[in-house]
Design an enzyme around this catalytic site. Structure first.
Site, mmCIF file in Angstrom:
data_model
loop_
_atom_site.group_PDB
_atom_site.id
_atom_site.type_symbol
_atom_site.label_atom_id
_atom_site.label_comp_id
_atom_site.label_asym_id
_atom_site.label_seq_id
_atom_site.Cartn_x
_atom_site.Cartn_y
_atom_site.Cartn_z
ATOM 1 N N GLY A 69 0.659 -1.122 0.061
ATOM 2 C CA GLY A 69 -0.472 0.505 -0.168
ATOM 3 C C GLY A 69 0.801 1.322 0.016
ATOM 4 N N GLN B 244 2.944 9.839 1.771
ATOM 5 C CA GLN B 244 3.956 9.016 1.461
ATOM 6 C C GLN B 244 5.060 9.634 0.230
ATOM 7 O OE1 GLN B 244 2.072 5.462 2.336
ATOM 8 N NE2 GLN B 244 4.368 5.148 3.210
ATOM 9 N N CYS C 61 5.837 -0.560 7.981
ATOM 10 C CA CYS C 61 5.265 0.804 6.416
ATOM 11 C C CYS C 61 6.650 1.120 5.495
ATOM 12 C CB CYS C 61 5.129 2.039 7.550
ATOM 13 S SG CYS C 61 4.202 3.370 6.143
ATOM 14 N N HIS D 93 -5.067 1.294 7.014
ATOM 15 C CA HIS D 93 -3.019 1.611 7.496
ATOM 16 C C HIS D 93 -3.413 2.904 6.439
ATOM 17 C CE1 HIS D 93 1.327 1.104 7.934
ATOM 18 N NE2 HIS D 93 1.223 1.837 6.418
ATOM 19 N N GLU D 94 -3.731 2.065 4.795
ATOM 20 C CA GLU D 94 -3.518 3.762 4.187
ATOM 21 C C GLU D 94 -4.305 4.758 4.534
ATOM 22 O OE1 GLU D 94 -0.643 3.656 2.610
ATOM 23 O OE2 GLU D 94 -0.168 1.711 2.770
HETATM 24 CO CO CO Z 1 2.622 3.024 5.393
#
Ligand code: CO
Length: 148
Positions: free
Chosen positions: A46, A51, A88, A130-131
């Protein structure tokens, strides 16, 4: 397509709340394609736009043989729970358990702006949670689960 640089958690940008996507154009399509390629190159499941330095509400997820492009995603319903390890691409050398819902129903838009809705469970549901946290500046270790 092009690889994008991944922002690490030492960068305060990752703590910001992202703004909704409003333009469903060629630039968005290129961003999504680049993010998918960047996620593959980094061997992740992901990747959220913050990010790669873009503070907009979108993420790509590829897990359990499902590929999703989540634009302006929201939770419609969540149920159950699962506890398991997360890591991550923006966090070096760290993993911890996080408690997530087992099953989620999310509403989002696809790259053409069309409203979508999907129910997911298990690992891919965890990956989406999470995303989606990234879009609010939340990192997995903020939610570290400790048995007590
Ligand atoms: Co992450």
């Amino acid at each position: 397509m092009a690889l994008r640089d991944i922002v690490m958690d030492t960068n305060p940008q990752l703590r910001k709340v992202s703004r909704p996507v409003t333009a469903f154009d060629a630039k968005l399509a290129k961003l999504l394609d680049d993010m998918r390629q960047t996620m593959h190159a980094a061997d992740g499941c992901g990747l959220a736009a913050p990010q790669v330095g873009i503070l907009r509400r979108l993420a790509v997820v590829e897990a359990d043989d499902v590929y999703l492009e989540l634009i302006n995603p929201t939770f419609v319903e969540t149920s159950g729970e699962q506890i398991g390890p997360e890591a991550c691409l923006s966090v070096k050398d760290r993993s911890c358990d996080v408690k997530r819902p087992y099953r989620i129903t999310i509403a989002y838009q696809n790259r053409d702006g069309k409203p979508m809705r999907k129910t997911l469970e298990g690992f891919v549901a965890r990956a989406c949670c999470h995303e989606m946290d990234h879009l609010d500046g939340v990192l997995f270790y903020d939610k570290e689960y400790r048995q007590r």
